[in-house]
Design an enzyme around this catalytic site. Structure first.
Site, PDB file in Angstrom:
ATOM      1  N   HIS A 145       0.984  -1.105  -0.041  1.00  0.00           N
ATOM      2  CA  HIS A 145       0.058  -0.165   0.011  1.00  0.00           C
ATOM      3  C   HIS A 145       0.991   1.309   0.037  1.00  0.00           C
ATOM      4  O   HIS A 145       2.047   1.437   0.432  1.00  0.00           O
ATOM      5  CB  HIS A 145      -0.804  -0.081   1.398  1.00  0.00           C
ATOM      6  CG  HIS A 145      -1.948   0.956   1.537  1.00  0.00           C
ATOM      7  ND1 HIS A 145      -1.659   2.216   1.755  1.00  0.00           N
ATOM      8  CD2 HIS A 145      -2.939   0.964   1.361  1.00  0.00           C
ATOM      9  CE1 HIS A 145      -2.930   2.923   1.847  1.00  0.00           C
ATOM     10  NE2 HIS A 145      -3.924   2.200   1.433  1.00  0.00           N
ATOM     11  N   ASP A 190       3.319  -4.009   8.320  1.00  0.00           N
ATOM     12  CA  ASP A 190       2.145  -3.328   8.012  1.00  0.00           C
ATOM     13  C   ASP A 190       0.782  -4.157   8.181  1.00  0.00           C
ATOM     14  O   ASP A 190       0.634  -5.055   7.519  1.00  0.00           O
ATOM     15  CB  ASP A 190       2.104  -2.687   6.497  1.00  0.00           C
ATOM     16  CG  ASP A 190       0.681  -2.047   6.186  1.00  0.00           C
ATOM     17  OD1 ASP A 190      -0.232  -2.354   6.957  1.00  0.00           O
ATOM     18  OD2 ASP A 190       0.642  -1.489   4.998  1.00  0.00           O
ATOM     19  N   CYS A 209      -4.635   2.404  -3.563  1.00  0.00           N
ATOM     20  CA  CYS A 209      -3.607   2.984  -3.076  1.00  0.00           C
ATOM     21  C   CYS A 209      -2.371   2.115  -3.171  1.00  0.00           C
ATOM     22  O   CYS A 209      -1.638   2.015  -2.355  1.00  0.00           O
ATOM     23  CB  CYS A 209      -3.636   3.352  -1.693  1.00  0.00           C
ATOM     24  SG  CYS A 209      -4.987   4.372  -1.174  1.00  0.00           S
ATOM     25  N   LYS A 234     -10.362  -0.440  10.854  1.00  0.00           N
ATOM     26  CA  LYS A 234     -10.594  -1.485   9.842  1.00  0.00           C
ATOM     27  C   LYS A 234     -10.877  -2.820  10.827  1.00  0.00           C
ATOM     28  O   LYS A 234     -11.073  -4.070  10.442  1.00  0.00           O
ATOM     29  CB  LYS A 234      -9.219  -1.953   9.037  1.00  0.00           C
ATOM     30  CG  LYS A 234      -8.935  -0.916   8.027  1.00  0.00           C
ATOM     31  CD  LYS A 234      -8.016  -1.218   7.281  1.00  0.00           C
ATOM     32  CE  LYS A 234      -7.177  -0.182   6.513  1.00  0.00           C
ATOM     33  NZ  LYS A 234      -8.089   0.415   5.321  1.00  0.00           N
ATOM     34  N   GLN A 242      -4.225  -5.102   7.258  1.00  0.00           N
ATOM     35  CA  GLN A 242      -5.136  -5.884   6.729  1.00  0.00           C
ATOM     36  C   GLN A 242      -5.144  -7.217   7.540  1.00  0.00           C
ATOM     37  O   GLN A 242      -6.163  -8.153   7.419  1.00  0.00           O
ATOM     38  CB  GLN A 242      -5.083  -6.314   5.532  1.00  0.00           C
ATOM     39  CG  GLN A 242      -5.272  -5.108   4.363  1.00  0.00           C
ATOM     40  CD  GLN A 242      -6.877  -4.507   4.493  1.00  0.00           C
ATOM     41  OE1 GLN A 242      -7.938  -5.254   4.728  1.00  0.00           O
ATOM     42  NE2 GLN A 242      -7.032  -3.261   3.964  1.00  0.00           N
TER      43      GLN A 242
HETATM   44  N1  7TS Z   1      -1.768  -0.422   4.729  1.00  0.00           N
HETATM   45  C1  7TS Z   1      -2.714  -1.537   4.095  1.00  0.00           C
HETATM   46  C2  7TS Z   1      -2.158  -2.961   3.573  1.00  0.00           C
HETATM   47  C3  7TS Z   1      -3.786  -1.046   4.031  1.00  0.00           C
HETATM   48  O1  7TS Z   1      -4.698  -1.864   3.222  1.00  0.00           O
HETATM   49  C4  7TS Z   1      -4.246   0.206   4.177  1.00  0.00           C
HETATM   50  C5  7TS Z   1      -5.596   0.945   4.022  1.00  0.00           C
HETATM   51  C6  7TS Z   1      -3.413   1.070   4.614  1.00  0.00           C
HETATM   52  C7  7TS Z   1      -2.002   0.542   4.822  1.00  0.00           C
HETATM   53  C8  7TS Z   1      -3.483   2.554   5.265  1.00  0.00           C
HETATM   54  O2  7TS Z   1      -4.500   2.423   6.432  1.00  0.00           O
HETATM   55  P1  7TS Z   1      -5.145   3.879   7.221  1.00  0.00           P
HETATM   56  O3  7TS Z   1      -5.990   3.330   8.068  1.00  0.00           O
HETATM   57  O4  7TS Z   1      -3.817   4.579   7.599  1.00  0.00           O
HETATM   58  O5  7TS Z   1      -5.544   4.685   5.975  1.00  0.00           O
HETATM   59  N2  7TS Z   1      -6.374   0.258   2.894  1.00  0.00           N
HETATM   60  C9  7TS Z   1      -7.229   0.725   2.216  1.00  0.00           C
HETATM   61  C10 7TS Z   1      -8.003   0.125   1.279  1.00  0.00           C
HETATM   62  O6  7TS Z   1      -7.504  -1.156   0.920  1.00  0.00           O
HETATM   63  N3  7TS Z   1      -8.837   0.810   0.791  1.00  0.00           N
HETATM   64  O7  7TS Z   1      -9.284   1.844   1.632  1.00  0.00           O
HETATM   65  C11 7TS Z   1      -8.191   1.785   2.532  1.00  0.00           C
END
Ligand code: 7TS
Length: 407
Positions: free
Chosen positions: A123, A200, A364, A226, A203
């Protein structure tokens, strides 16, 4: 049948909504999960009965709020099996957590010639902070190549991790391919060359049991939203000596030990990283989410995610004119796909007309789109409140999309 957790839908008020005259089928939990009533109630209760700032005033409300905030940190520590609550730093989410490591550790310890190992499935949150720290320090980015079906093998990792590697930064589960990466094995390789392992977990922490004492990570980043928690709260877990070695990145109130006109010294970890008023209600809500998830059972949630992800892959892979991405097995609870001749945004629109919420776009992960040779994909992502019926709705929505665009 994959409906063992069907009753849990009732815990999520939003899931009883009708969308465009249909039952809502929410298949966008990788973007953000829905929230159970208990989490919503805990935030209402905080603002209704306990609201005050933390770590500063001595009145009753301030003490209650400070205790609730400290209890939330304990709950997070227990949820990920951290040895000490001080290892848990509250942030806004995965993105801020990863930026904190890149700034706090990377800026301090990387120099020209050092290597940062990532993968093409990252990501942007686990890529751009490393690109930027590389620009600032002269370090270089190296990529572990993926197998044709989008997996990272130990062998491929071994080819890239070497004597100059200082950081290995990988997602535990891909938000596009659903790939479940061999983090512990790769962490052993990273540690063998004296590098740190940054994971990371955006997920993975929502979907599988997490034990930081066996994961192999030195730092683990994840987001509350999430995993049934509120938005704007997340976690950076780190091994205590490493957190102590990091520089703070946000300077201001409550992160100091002593300040005079020209100098300042820092508070202990984790306060050192939590300058300013934190998201107190968010932390309380995240703790409620973790208690709820622990009650459901993370092992059960993991099995359910895998069952739905693998079954979705199998069913979509058999559909004519549908391209699915990532490995068939093992895979987590999401499936990215394209329908021949139909733009993913059009797919998402036709789905929405049927009450089915999915995401379309590059997720992303533009380098991964380039690797796949596509501009974007549609993506259905599941959580434990999704059922067999929701999977049927996904298949029906694809059939309807194909019919619609053939007309
Ligand atoms: N890393 C991964 C693997 C992710 O899926 C996401 C967000 C992030 C980092 C960033 O997380 P945040 O909470 O800081 O925004 N992924 C997604 C997605 O797959 N669709 O919308 C956000």
């Amino acid at each position: 049948m994959i409906d063992a957790l069907v009753d849990l839908k009732q815990d999520f008020p939003i899931l009883s909504r009708q969308i465009n005259g249909h039952r809502l089928v929410y298949l966008d939990s990788a973007a953000t999960s829905q929230k159970p009533q208990t989490v919503i109630d805990s935030e209402i209760d905080f603002y209704t009965r306990h609201n005050a700032n933390v770590l500063r005033s001595v009145h009753t409300l301030a003490e209650e709020a400070t205790t609730l905030y400290a209890d939330a940190r304990q709950t997070v520590a227990r949820f990920i099996q951290a040895r000490r609550p001080e290892e848990v730093v509250f942030t806004r989410g995965t993105t801020e957590s990863l930026n904190l490591v890149a700034r706090g550790w990377g800026d301090k310890f990387l120099t020209a010639g050092d290597e940062i190992v990532v993968s093409p499935m990252e990501h942007h949150s686990n890529l751009i902070p490393w690109q930027q720290v590389a620009l600032r320090t002269g370090a270089q980015l190296k990529f572990i190549e993926l197998t044709a079906d989008g997996q990272i093998t130990s062998q491929a990792a071994q080819e890239v991790i070497g004597p100059h590697t200082r950081i290995v930064a990988l997602s535990a589960i891909s938000n596009v391919l659903g790939t479940i990466n061999p983090i512990s094995e790769i962490a052993v390789m990273a540690h063998a060359v004296g590098a740190i392992m940054v994971v990371d977990g955006a997920q993975s922490v929502p979907h599988q049991p997490t034990d930081v004492t066996t994961l192999g990570a030195d730092f683990l980043a994840f987001s509350g939203h999430k995993m049934c928690g509120p938005t704007g709260i997340g976690v950076l877990w780190g091994k205590l000596p490493l957190l102590e070695a990091c520089d703070p990145v946000t300077y201001g109130g409550e992160m100091i030990a002593y300040v005079d006109r020209d100098h300042a010294t820092w508070a202990e970890v984790p306060e050192k990283f939590e300058g300013g008023t934190p998201n107190i209600a968010g932390a309380v809500g995240l703790a409620a989410a973790m208690r709820y998830l622990a009650d459901v059972g993370m092992q059960r949630i993991y099995q359910h995610s895998i069952s739905l992800g693998e079954e979705a892959f199998r069913r979509l892979n058999h559909m004519e004119g549908v391209q699915v991405y990532g490995p068939s097995h093992p895979r987590s609870g999401l499936v990215a796909f394209n329908i021949d001749q139909v733009h993913p945004h059009d797919v998402a629109q036709v789905f929405d007309a049927q009450g089915v919420a999915i995401r379309a776009g590059h997720h992303c992960a533009q380098p991964l789109m380039q690797w796949l040779g596509v501009g974007s994909t549609a993506r259905a992502s599941f959580y434990f409140y999704n059922t067999d019926e929701d999977l049927d709705a996904l298949v029906d929505a694809i059939l309807e999309t194909k019919r619609y665009f053939r007309r």
